[in-house]
Motif scaffolding. Structure first.
Motif, PDB file in Angstrom:
ATOM      1  N   TRP A 123       0.816  -1.213   0.000  1.00 60.49           N
ATOM      2  CA  TRP A 123       0.000   0.000   0.000  1.00 60.49           C
ATOM      3  C   TRP A 123       0.850   1.263   0.000  1.00 60.49           C
ATOM      4  N   VAL A 124       2.017   1.220   0.643  1.00 60.87           N
ATOM      5  CA  VAL A 124       2.816   2.430   0.805  1.00 60.87           C
ATOM      6  C   VAL A 124       3.694   2.647  -0.426  1.00 60.87           C
ATOM      7  N   PRO A 125       3.983   3.903  -0.772  1.00 61.84           N
ATOM      8  CA  PRO A 125       4.840   4.197  -1.928  1.00 61.84           C
ATOM      9  C   PRO A 125       6.317   4.139  -1.555  1.00 61.84           C
ATOM     10  N   GLU A 126       7.157   4.252  -2.553  1.00 52.74           N
ATOM     11  CA  GLU A 126       8.592   4.337  -2.321  1.00 52.74           C
ATOM     12  C   GLU A 126       8.922   5.681  -1.675  1.00 52.74           C
ATOM     13  N   SER A 127      10.054   5.728  -0.984  1.00 50.64           N
ATOM     14  CA  SER A 127      10.500   6.968  -0.359  1.00 50.64           C
ATOM     15  C   SER A 127      10.718   8.046  -1.414  1.00 50.64           C
ATOM     16  N   PRO A 128      10.086   9.215  -1.275  1.00 51.63           N
ATOM     17  CA  PRO A 128      10.290  10.276  -2.267  1.00 51.63           C
ATOM     18  C   PRO A 128      11.717  10.801  -2.276  1.00 51.63           C
ATOM     19  N   ARG A 129      12.371  10.768  -1.119  1.00 47.50           N
ATOM     20  CA  ARG A 129      13.769  11.240  -1.068  1.00 47.50           C
ATOM     21  C   ARG A 129      14.677  10.309  -1.871  1.00 47.50           C
ATOM     22  N   TYR A 130      14.439   9.022  -1.782  1.00 46.26           N
ATOM     23  CA  TYR A 130      15.210   8.078  -2.597  1.00 46.26           C
ATOM     24  C   TYR A 130      14.933   8.295  -4.083  1.00 46.26           C
ATOM     25  N   LEU A 131      13.668   8.531  -4.424  1.00 46.08           N
ATOM     26  CA  LEU A 131      13.310   8.755  -5.826  1.00 46.08           C
ATOM     27  C   LEU A 131      13.980  10.009  -6.369  1.00 46.08           C
ATOM     28  N   LEU A 132      14.021  11.074  -5.572  1.00 42.45           N
ATOM     29  CA  LEU A 132      14.698  12.289  -6.006  1.00 42.45           C
ATOM     30  C   LEU A 132      16.187  12.048  -6.234  1.00 42.45           C
ATOM     31  N   ALA A 133      16.822  11.324  -5.319  1.00 38.35           N
ATOM     32  CA  ALA A 133      18.259  11.078  -5.427  1.00 38.35           C
ATOM     33  C   ALA A 133      18.608  10.248  -6.651  1.00 38.35           C
ATOM     34  N   ASN A 134      17.647   9.493  -7.156  1.00 41.79           N
ATOM     35  CA  ASN A 134      17.903   8.623  -8.296  1.00 41.79           C
ATOM     36  C   ASN A 134      17.249   9.115  -9.582  1.00 41.79           C
ATOM     37  N   GLY A 135      16.870  10.399  -9.587  1.00 46.09           N
ATOM     38  CA  GLY A 135      16.405  11.007 -10.812  1.00 46.09           C
ATOM     39  C   GLY A 135      14.959  10.759 -11.175  1.00 46.09           C
ATOM     40  N   ASN A 136      14.170  10.172 -10.279  1.00 40.33           N
ATOM     41  CA  ASN A 136      12.758   9.906 -10.565  1.00 40.33           C
ATOM     42  C   ASN A 136      11.892  11.004  -9.944  1.00 40.33           C
TER      43      ASN A 136
END
Length: 658
Positions: A285-298
């Motif tokens: 149900w929970v999404p991926e960490s937005p901070r991780y997504l930002l660090a990886n260009g997503n």
């Protein structure tokens, strides 16, 4: 473009930030000016020194050119951190973080259940698997060893593959092998499966703490982490409560229960494995960490996550940030491996590089201090858990021994004995007597004589025939063996028993209720201390609160040496454990906020690994400390608690950017 090897993906965001050292609108440190079709943009020099941070996620630009966010300098990380702080602040803290804390906390509860369930299943496993004394400690040590290995391996993966994916993997592995462990028929396979389950759960702690911090605004982060750890510690209470209901509370019941095909302790393991299974299912149900997504260009996926958090927390209004305000990192074209082998080597190198960064000039001193702190703190915490449990059992055993009944110079003829417990027969005679279908527990036959006596279907525990004479005696279907006879004269005695019987002298006095009482006395103060420290962190800072917790724990360890009453020892020791765990909770938040996005999970994994090494050494030492007095245990605990106390005094609060 001026430089074909680099493509700028930055858009000037519009929202200034007050947190940190510079607003993300300042841009990045650029050595050259980058041009685009709309014109050229020059960015002022940032305040931080440019250093390289490694990630390996790829994405596609609007020109269908594959680029890799393989390296961006520390200024890029500051920009992303400050943008994330602003974005997650606007998303707010509320229902989303509460639900996510429960879901992730159930996974941590599985971690605690893995450790505390050993206290309750060990007597049953000892009987069923015929575990020798020198093998018993490995039933618990294999779990600690697996957690340490898993924390190292999966923490590196969490930095590369994401927090949610790593949590799902860890909890799925732990859930599957925990269920399999409930059906294992022998000691060897059981140990192997438990080790695999511990490897899975070991990676959950680093990923869980990083994930919760990265989806929570700064103003609420300490309370959320405290709530997360509270749910995790509650797993120990759940493990004990289930054990008191399902598992036999004394040795006689265990021996009887062991005759069943699927005995109580197997059902217990199956029940407690439900916790990580529930967490695994709910994690979808929970999404991926937005901070991780930002660090990886997503960036677009990160924005969708911010919007999901906002919608869950607030019923009205719309999320203010749009795609136009997303800050991109400078993406560089990097040659990607063309073969499977080269890709494996590249991934291994990327994972290893995260470990190397922990010991560079910037983080090295902090890393060594935290390694020592985690080692010493868990050394004391787990050691006191073992010691207080043994002390409580010894206290009950001493009370039991004071109730021993002694018969001297008594003759028994044609008697049919129904039960024998905690009795000494000195210089007694037994003629034509029958001991049938009974348990003989803690009985000593000293200088006694047996004639024409039959022992049939008898189970014994800590029973000895010492300096006695046995004539025309039959032992039929009993567990009596050579170790039960000490300096005895045996004439015309027949022993008939089933082949394959275990010669282990199992102690029926397992004092499960004392173990439950000692564990509960340690877990309740832990919950109260962690909940209270969540508010203190927000007001006083990370390092000062950790230092205060370790100071109180050190004082309580010293006081422990001056008490002897069982209940007082349990509660003082439990309070010391509570403040140790509260200090570690504070330092968990400290680690997340000190290390950059790409290495914070790895850092936590290293510290958890060292904590398990401390637990292994602590359990090996404390279980051999004398329980007659608490002075030795208190002295050892006080000495080791000086390490986290000094370390926390040296540490300084980080710049609060995540």
């Amino acid at each position: 473009m001026a430089d074909e090897s680099e493509e700028a993906c930055l858009v000037n965001p519009k929202s200034p930030l007050n947190c940190g050292q510079m607003p993300y609108t300042d841009g990045i440190n650029s050595a050259s000016t980058t041009s685009s079709a709309a014109g050229s943009h020059s960015f002022p020099q940032a305040q931080a020194t440019a250093t390289t941070t490694t990630t390996t996620t790829t994405h596609h630009t609007g020109h269908n050119t594959t680029i890799t966010a393989n390296s961006y300098d520390i200024n890029d990380d500051i920009i992303l951190s400050q943008f994330h702080a602003d974005a997650i602040k606007q998303a707010g803290c509320g229902k989303f973080q509460f639900i996510a804390s429960i879901i992730v906390g159930l996974g941590l509860a599985g971690h605690v259940i893995q450790v505390y369930s050993i206290f309750y299943i060990l007597p049953s496993a000892e009987v069923e698997y015929c575990i020798l004394d020198d093998e018993k400690n490995w039933v618990s040590n294999i779990t600690l060893l697996g957690i340490g290995c898993g924390s190292l391996f999966f923490s590196a993966l969490a930095s590369k593959n994401g927090r949610k994916r790593t949590l799902l993997t860890c909890l799925a592995i732990s859930s599957v092998f925990s269920v399999i462990a409930a059906f294992m028929p022998a000691y060897g396979p059981f140990m192997m499966v438990r080790f695999c389950a511990a490897i899975g759960i070991g990676g959950a702690m680093p990923a869980a703490a990083s994930y919760l911090c990265e989806i929570t605004p700064l103003s609420s982060r300490a309370r959320v982490i405290a709530f997360l750890c509270t749910i995790g510690i509650s797993g120990g209470i759940f493990a004990g409560a289930c054990a008191m209901v399902l598992i036999p509370l004394n040795g006689q019941q265990i021996v009887i229960e062991n005759k069943k095909h699927f005995s109580a302790w197997h059902r217990y393991l199956l029940l407690v494995s439900i916790i990580p299974i529930i967490s695994t299912i709910l994690l979808f149900w929970v999404p991926e960490s937005p901070r991780y997504l930002l660090a990886n260009g997503n960036e677009v996926e990160a924005l969708a996550t911010y919007q999901q958090i906002y919608k869950t927390n607030r019923s009205r209004g719309g999320y203010a940030l749009t795609e136009l305000e997303l800050p991109g990192v400078r993406a560089r074209r990097v040659s990607t491996p063309s073969t499977v082998l080269a890709s494996m080597v590249h991934n291994v190198y990327a994972c290893c590089s995260t470990f190397v960064q922990l010991y560079n000039e910037k983080y090295g001193r902090t890393t060594y201090l935290l390694m020592a702190t985690w080692f010493a703190s868990v050394f004391v915490f787990h050691g006191l858990t073992i010691y207080i449990s043994e002390y409580s059992k010894a206290f009950e055993a001493n009370f039991y021994s004071r109730l021993t009944i002694t018969y001297t110079n008594v003759t028994y003829r044609d008697e049919n004995f129904r039960s024998l417990d905690n009795t000494i027969y000195d210089q007694c005679r037994f003629e034509n007597c029958t001991f049938r279908r009974i348990f003989i527990n803690h009985v000593l036959f000293n200088n006694s004589t047996f004639k024409y006596t039959e022992f049939s279907n008898v189970k014994t525990s800590r029973t000895e025939f010492r300096n006695s004479t046995l004539d025309d005696i039959k032992f039929i279907d009993t567990d009596v063996s050579a170790h039960n006879f000490i300096d005895c004269k045996i004439n015309n005695t027949k022993i008939v028993r089933l082949n394959g019987s275990c010669d282990m002298d199992f102690d029926y006095n397992i004092f499960t209720s004392s173990v439950w009482k000692s564990n509960l006395g340690g877990l309740i103060p832990c919950i109260l201390a962690i909940l209270s420290v969540g508010e203190a962190i927000q007001r006083l800072g990370r390092a000062p609160v950790a230092s205060c917790c370790f100071t109180i724990a050190m004082i309580l360890c010293f006081v422990l040496g001056f008490v002897v009453q069982d209940e007082i020892v349990i509660w003082i020791g439990g309070c010391a454990q509570g403040f140790v765990l509260a200090g570690l909770t504070t330092l968990t938040l400290f680690v997340v906020e000190t290390y950059t996005t790409v290495i914070r999970c790895t850092a936590l994994g290293v510290f958890v690994c060292f904590s398990q090494i401390g637990a292994l050494l602590g359990s090996g030492l404390y279980i051999h400390l004398p329980v007659v007095s608490t002075k030795v245990a208190a002295t050892v605990s006080t000495i080791f608690m000086t390490i986290p106390f000094i370390s926390s005094m040296v540490l300084k609060d980080p710049c609060l950017l995540v």
